[in-house]
Write an enzyme that holds these catalytic residues in place. Structure first.
Site, mmCIF file in Angstrom:
data_model
loop_
_atom_site.group_PDB
_atom_site.id
_atom_site.type_symbol
_atom_site.label_atom_id
_atom_site.label_comp_id
_atom_site.label_asym_id
_atom_site.label_seq_id
_atom_site.Cartn_x
_atom_site.Cartn_y
_atom_site.Cartn_z
ATOM 1 N N LYS A 8 0.845 -1.201 0.000
ATOM 2 C CA LYS A 8 0.000 0.000 0.000
ATOM 3 C C LYS A 8 0.879 1.250 0.000
ATOM 4 O O LYS A 8 1.856 1.325 0.745
ATOM 5 C CB LYS A 8 -0.919 -0.015 1.224
ATOM 6 N N SER A 52 -9.839 2.132 2.877
ATOM 7 C CA SER A 52 -9.039 2.918 1.972
ATOM 8 C C SER A 52 -8.075 2.074 1.132
ATOM 9 O O SER A 52 -7.548 2.544 0.130
ATOM 10 C CB SER A 52 -8.214 3.934 2.784
ATOM 11 N N SER A 79 -9.937 -0.333 7.045
ATOM 12 C CA SER A 79 -9.380 -0.199 5.696
ATOM 13 C C SER A 79 -8.662 -1.427 5.160
ATOM 14 O O SER A 79 -8.316 -1.470 3.983
ATOM 15 C CB SER A 79 -8.426 1.003 5.643
#
Length: 500
Positions: free
Chosen positions: A93, A168, A192
């Protein structure tokens, strides 16, 4: 129904993108296949389909292949693998710093930013011999539930390109679901990791707060943020968890508690036997108004399966969970407004309007106005207001009191049960654009995941099946006490075995 080319296919000996990470590691370490072959296969898959999905913000092919070559060379020289996952590639990420790739947090504010240091998680991945394929898309500064808040465009759900993969960390989960990576790293501030996992039929774990270092993790809300592992199976997730967890002196909030035996627990759970395990069902979650009927139906079927595997279900009362959403969306913006004050155009990142005619304050204001997206600005404003004189006691301190009560609810529940099970989301993946102009509806999507972050305990999303009314994936959430991460893996692996 026509086959969906974007979803990872069923196991095929000739296609490494369909293998589990554990299978890949076993064959790489036995030198029956090479890490370079495996890494190249995933890079090819990225090149083939990521133009449509947009899971990656940056792909580092040369760096990944060089790392894979190092693993192959070491094994050829007779060295032992540096970890159980050495040679297996991974997607990271884009909120963890990396010296060899941009760290943008999906924001124009950090467009092209190259960090001078690696995050601890990044360093541990490199030390474990895990090639990093690239950096994945996300909501800007990890603020959002759909990946639509990325300054570089939304990620699409491989199960339906018109729908969100969640947020997210939608990029990491979409990459897994599409076979572009066998492993990925996410972060979980209010769901997330778990929420995208549920929407993409993958596994995601939010470890106990403090057990995975936040050094080099660009902060959203420091008391809530936690890095964690994601994969397509519970065992693969456990193997990755083992790599990234552990005390770090560079992180002042890092726990010195021993890492839970997560791999052992996942292997134990694979038998499918849950005899003697007590699982809590939260009374407050059953009355949620926003439930999609197909999600509730699938969740109840999941509970029946757990009972059939020997688990005892116990209703637990957590009255303060009703106030978790309000408390979370006060505490988080307050921390955001503080953490994001550092992005001022003076030290790093973008600087706008510095043409010699403007004051430092004007340059700073223009930089933040152009560098941050609407949702980030909204949360900064909310947090600044809640922390202002005259409102601090009424809002922020009151929210912290509620947070303490939620922690007490969890503590009381774990006196009765070994773990808690719950839905992950109230609905399956919604259409892109459907909630983007309604922030309150977007916030409601975190209803079942964020209590856990407020309490600092651990949780997992494991595939729960497909909703009958939408045909889209759902997730079963398993929640454990602080440092009881192994319980997640035992129950999760057993549930996974029961479904298969």
């Amino acid at each position: 129904m026509a086959e969906n080319k974007y979803i990872v296919g069923s196991r095929d000996d000739s296609d490494f993108t369909t293998w589990t990470a554990a299978e890949l590691a076993e064959k790489i370490h036995a030198r029956e296949i090479s890490s370079q072959e495996v890494t190249q296969a995933h890079l090819d898959r990225i090149g083939e389909i990521d133009g449509d999905i947009h899971a990656f913000l940056h792909v580092g092919a040369d760096e990944a292949l060089a790392a894979a070559s190092n693993v192959d060379d070491a094994l050829a020289a007779g060295d032992q693998p540096t970890s159980k996952l050495a040679g297996v590639p991974l997607a990271l990420k884009d909120v963890f710093t990396t010296t060899d790739a941009p760290t943008t947090c999906a924001s124009k504010m950090l467009e092209g930013y190259m960090s001078p240091y690696d995050a601890t998680v990044t360093m541990r991945l490199r030390a474990a011999g895990i090639p990093i394929l690239g950096k994945t898309n996300m909501d800007e500064f990890a603020m959002g539930s759909s990946t639509e808040n990325s300054a570089y465009g939304a990620t699409k759900n491989p199960y339906d390109l018109e729908r969100t993969p969640g947020g997210s960390g939608g990029g990491s989960s979409a990459a897994l679901a599409a076979g572009m990576a066998p492993l990925a790293i996410g972060t979980d501030t209010g769901g997330s990791i778990r929420q995208p996992a549920a929407l993409t039929n993958t596994v995601g774990v939010k470890p106990t707060y403090g057990t995975v270092s936040r050094y080099g993790l660009v902060a959203c809300a420091s008391s809530l943020d936690q890095g964690g592992p994601t994969a397509r199976t519970v065992l693969d997730t456990a193997l990755l968890h083992e790599v990234i967890a552990g005390h770090d002196a560079n992180d002042s909030t890092s726990s010195s508690h021993a890492v839970a035996p997560v791999v052992e627990a996942a292997k134990q759970g694979a038998s499918g036997d849950l005899s003697g395990v007590k699982l809590g069902v939260v009374k407050q979650f059953e009355k949620a108004e926003a439930f999609q009927p197909g999600v509730l139906e699938t969740y109840h079927a999941n509970l029946e399966q757990l009972k059939s595997q020997g688990a005892e279900l116990v209703e637990v009362d957590c009255p303060n969970f009703d106030h978790a959403l309000n408390a979370y969306y006060l505490i988080l913006p307050c921390e955001v407004s503080s953490n994001l004050a550092r992005f001022d155009g003076m030290r790093y990142g973008q600087r706008r309007g510095d043409d010699g005619t403007r004051s430092a304050d004007q340059v700073m204001s223009l930089t933040r106005a152009e560098g941050f997206g609407p949702e980030v600005k909204r949360r900064i404003m909310l947090g600044t207001y809640a922390l202002s004189v005259g409102y601090y006691d009424a809002y922020y301190l009151q929210a912290q009191r509620v947070r303490n009560l939620i922690s007490q609810d969890f503590a009381k529940a774990y006196e009765q049960v070994d773990a808690i099970v719950a839905p992950v989301t109230p609905s399956t993946a919604f259409k892109l654009g459907e909630k983007v102009d309604d922030p309150l509806a977007m916030y409601m999507f975190d209803l079942f995941t964020l209590p856990l972050n407020l309490a600092g305990v651990c949780g997992m999303s494991v595939p729960g099946g497909f909703a009958s009314d939408s045909g889209l994936p759902t997730g079963l959430q398993i929640m454990g006490p602080a440092h009881g991460d192994d319980r997640l893996y035992r129950v999760g692996a057993a549930f996974e075995a029961g479904r298969s």
